[in-house]
Design a protein around this motif. Sequence first.
Motif, PDB file in Angstrom:
ATOM      1  N   ALA A 160       0.825  -1.208   0.000  1.00 42.53           N
ATOM      2  CA  ALA A 160       0.000   0.000   0.000  1.00 42.53           C
ATOM      3  C   ALA A 160       0.860   1.259   0.000  1.00 42.53           C
ATOM      4  O   ALA A 160       0.603   2.202  -0.753  1.00 42.53           O
ATOM      5  N   THR A 161       1.891   1.276   0.819  1.00 48.12           N
ATOM      6  CA  THR A 161       2.767   2.446   0.910  1.00 48.12           C
ATOM      7  C   THR A 161       3.533   2.660  -0.384  1.00 48.12           C
ATOM      8  O   THR A 161       3.721   3.799  -0.832  1.00 48.12           O
ATOM      9  N   THR A 162       3.980   1.575  -0.999  1.00 51.01           N
ATOM     10  CA  THR A 162       4.698   1.687  -2.269  1.00 51.01           C
ATOM     11  C   THR A 162       3.835   2.354  -3.326  1.00 51.01           C
ATOM     12  O   THR A 162       4.288   3.255  -4.044  1.00 51.01           O
ATOM     13  N   ILE A 163       2.590   1.949  -3.425  1.00 54.34           N
ATOM     14  CA  ILE A 163       1.691   2.537  -4.427  1.00 54.34           C
ATOM     15  C   ILE A 163       1.448   4.015  -4.133  1.00 54.34           C
ATOM     16  O   ILE A 163       1.404   4.842  -5.052  1.00 54.34           O
ATOM     17  N   ILE A 164       1.325   4.359  -2.862  1.00 53.15           N
ATOM     18  CA  ILE A 164       1.065   5.749  -2.489  1.00 53.15           C
ATOM     19  C   ILE A 164       2.229   6.663  -2.871  1.00 53.15           C
ATOM     20  O   ILE A 164       2.026   7.811  -3.294  1.00 53.15           O
ATOM     21  N   ILE A 165       3.465   6.172  -2.749  1.00 47.48           N
ATOM     22  CA  ILE A 165       4.622   7.039  -3.008  1.00 47.48           C
ATOM     23  C   ILE A 165       5.117   6.966  -4.457  1.00 47.48           C
ATOM     24  O   ILE A 165       6.035   7.699  -4.825  1.00 47.48           O
ATOM     25  N   LEU A 166       4.523   6.113  -5.277  1.00 41.66           N
ATOM     26  CA  LEU A 166       4.945   6.018  -6.678  1.00 41.66           C
ATOM     27  C   LEU A 166       4.891   7.372  -7.405  1.00 41.66           C
ATOM     28  O   LEU A 166       5.833   7.707  -8.133  1.00 41.66           O
ATOM     29  N   PRO A 167       3.825   8.164  -7.238  1.00 40.11           N
ATOM     30  CA  PRO A 167       3.793   9.456  -7.956  1.00 40.11           C
ATOM     31  C   PRO A 167       4.938  10.386  -7.568  1.00 40.11           C
ATOM     32  O   PRO A 167       5.527  11.039  -8.431  1.00 40.11           O
ATOM     33  N   ILE A 168       5.249  10.455  -6.277  1.00 38.98           N
ATOM     34  CA  ILE A 168       6.326  11.332  -5.811  1.00 38.98           C
ATOM     35  C   ILE A 168       7.660  10.855  -6.364  1.00 38.98           C
ATOM     36  O   ILE A 168       8.487  11.654  -6.830  1.00 38.98           O
ATOM     37  N   MET A 169       7.885   9.553  -6.320  1.00 38.99           N
ATOM     38  CA  MET A 169       9.140   8.995  -6.818  1.00 38.99           C
ATOM     39  C   MET A 169       9.268   9.241  -8.325  1.00 38.99           C
ATOM     40  O   MET A 169      10.337   9.661  -8.809  1.00 38.99           O
ATOM     41  N   TYR A 170       8.203   8.997  -9.049  1.00 37.73           N
ATOM     42  CA  TYR A 170       8.242   9.169 -10.504  1.00 37.73           C
ATOM     43  C   TYR A 170       8.525  10.610 -10.881  1.00 37.73           C
ATOM     44  O   TYR A 170       9.399  10.888 -11.728  1.00 37.73           O
ATOM     45  N   GLN A 171       7.811  11.541 -10.282  1.00 39.96           N
ATOM     46  CA  GLN A 171       7.988  12.947 -10.608  1.00 39.96           C
ATOM     47  C   GLN A 171       9.375  13.442 -10.231  1.00 39.96           C
ATOM     48  O   GLN A 171      10.002  14.222 -10.958  1.00 39.96           O
ATOM     49  N   GLY A 172       9.876  12.976  -9.080  1.00 39.36           N
ATOM     50  CA  GLY A 172      11.213  13.385  -8.655  1.00 39.36           C
ATOM     51  C   GLY A 172      12.301  12.883  -9.583  1.00 39.36           C
ATOM     52  O   GLY A 172      13.208  13.638  -9.966  1.00 39.36           O
ATOM     53  N   LEU A 173      12.215  11.617  -9.975  1.00 31.60           N
ATOM     54  CA  LEU A 173      13.214  11.041 -10.876  1.00 31.60           C
ATOM     55  C   LEU A 173      13.124  11.653 -12.267  1.00 31.60           C
ATOM     56  O   LEU A 173      14.151  11.977 -12.891  1.00 31.60           O
ATOM     57  N   LYS A 174      11.913  11.842 -12.759  1.00 27.77           N
ATOM     58  CA  LYS A 174      11.742  12.415 -14.092  1.00 27.77           C
ATOM     59  C   LYS A 174      12.283  13.844 -14.142  1.00 27.77           C
ATOM     60  O   LYS A 174      12.967  14.237 -15.107  1.00 27.77           O
ATOM     61  N   SER A 175      12.011  14.627 -13.104  1.00 30.38           N
ATOM     62  CA  SER A 175      12.531  15.999 -13.046  1.00 30.38           C
ATOM     63  C   SER A 175      14.059  16.005 -13.013  1.00 30.38           C
ATOM     64  O   SER A 175      14.697  16.863 -13.625  1.00 30.38           O
ATOM     65  N   ALA A 176      14.627  15.044 -12.287  1.00 29.01           N
ATOM     66  CA  ALA A 176      16.091  14.956 -12.222  1.00 29.01           C
ATOM     67  C   ALA A 176      16.680  14.659 -13.600  1.00 29.01           C
ATOM     68  O   ALA A 176      17.660  15.287 -14.009  1.00 29.01           O
ATOM     69  N   PHE A 177      16.078  13.738 -14.327  1.00 31.21           N
ATOM     70  CA  PHE A 177      16.585  13.395 -15.660  1.00 31.21           C
ATOM     71  C   PHE A 177      16.384  14.541 -16.652  1.00 31.21           C
ATOM     72  O   PHE A 177      17.217  14.755 -17.536  1.00 31.21           O
ATOM     73  N   LEU A 178      15.287  15.286 -16.490  1.00 33.87           N
ATOM     74  CA  LEU A 178      15.030  16.407 -17.392  1.00 33.87           C
ATOM     75  C   LEU A 178      15.979  17.579 -17.139  1.00 33.87           C
ATOM     76  O   LEU A 178      16.128  18.457 -17.994  1.00 33.87           O
ATOM     77  N   SER A 179      16.599  17.605 -15.959  1.00 30.29           N
ATOM     78  CA  SER A 179      17.512  18.701 -15.630  1.00 30.29           C
ATOM     79  C   SER A 179      18.881  18.546 -16.276  1.00 30.29           C
ATOM     80  O   SER A 179      19.699  19.468 -16.234  1.00 30.29           O
ATOM     81  N   ILE A 180      19.137  17.393 -16.875  1.00 23.94           N
ATOM     82  CA  ILE A 180      20.431  17.139 -17.501  1.00 23.94           C
ATOM     83  C   ILE A 180      20.604  18.003 -18.754  1.00 23.94           C
ATOM     84  O   ILE A 180      19.684  18.143 -19.558  1.00 23.94           O
ATOM     85  N   ASP A 181      21.774  18.588 -18.898  1.00 23.95           N
ATOM     86  CA  ASP A 181      22.104  19.350 -20.102  1.00 23.95           C
ATOM     87  C   ASP A 181      22.277  18.367 -21.257  1.00 23.95           C
ATOM     88  O   ASP A 181      23.187  17.536 -21.264  1.00 23.95           O
ATOM     89  N   HIS A 182      21.385  18.443 -22.242  1.00 24.33           N
ATOM     90  CA  HIS A 182      21.405  17.471 -23.341  1.00 24.33           C
ATOM     91  C   HIS A 182      22.647  17.599 -24.217  1.00 24.33           C
ATOM     92  O   HIS A 182      22.982  16.675 -24.955  1.00 24.33           O
ATOM     93  N   GLU A 183      23.322  18.729 -24.124  1.00 24.86           N
ATOM     94  CA  GLU A 183      24.554  18.879 -24.901  1.00 24.86           C
ATOM     95  C   GLU A 183      25.614  17.886 -24.419  1.00 24.86           C
ATOM     96  O   GLU A 183      26.442  17.418 -25.208  1.00 24.86           O
ATOM     97  N   LEU A 184      25.582  17.580 -23.112  1.00 21.48           N
ATOM     98  CA  LEU A 184      26.512  16.578 -22.583  1.00 21.48           C
ATOM     99  C   LEU A 184      26.220  15.205 -23.190  1.00 21.48           C
ATOM    100  O   LEU A 184      27.138  14.456 -23.530  1.00 21.48           O
TER     101      LEU A 184
END
Length: 223
Positions: A92-116
């Motif tokens: 139950a707890t895993t399902i509840i925190i999936l949105p927070i984890m997904y958004q946090g990880l996705k934002s982190a990956f989107l912050s990467i400079d694509h030129e690198l």
Amino acid sequence: MFTSVWHTLLVATISTFLAFMTMLPLSYYFAGRKSRFQLLVEILILLPLVLPPTVVGLVLLNVLGRNDFIGGVLWDTFDFSFIFSLSGAIVATTIIILPIMYQGLKSAFLSIDHELVWAAETLSANKKQIFTKIILPNCWQPILAGVLLSFCRAMGEFGASLMVAGYIEGKTDTIASSIYFMVQQGDMRTAIYLGLINVIIGVFALIVIHVLTVRQSNLTRGM
């Protein structure tokens, strides 16, 4: 009291690990490309964020119960049930925190400079090398911040886990459920102690998140 603290840390740690391992490939995939299935997948992942936790718990009860398909197969085959167990609280707890984890990880990956990334590709780096040598070293701080935020939310989970795991003292009690039932029983001292423990852990995690966020922000400005 200490049993509920241990159960909370155990459930939060395992749930955070499961959410991280599940959302890491999905968030990385959808951060780097568009897919016609992205909207549907993201709706399913983010839905617990807009639903009351008790609704999530109700759904799990009707999926994992002994008289339901998944729960019935597990009970008949392995003599195992998620209902009224810490395993149920973890699910139950895993399902509840999936949105927070997904958004946090996705934002982190989107912050990467694509030129690198493009520079690495021109040097014939493969996808594994790009991920391990370029992406992770440049966004580990926001990733860790997202993981810690998910952990804090997991520690405070109450509604869904109570619906699935219930409150059995010494077996499925967590800080959140213990506080609720201690107040119901008039044991305010124990409830306050447990609340203070939760606050202390949460404040420490939030300070670490703040430090990581500031460091990443300074690093981004420097680039």
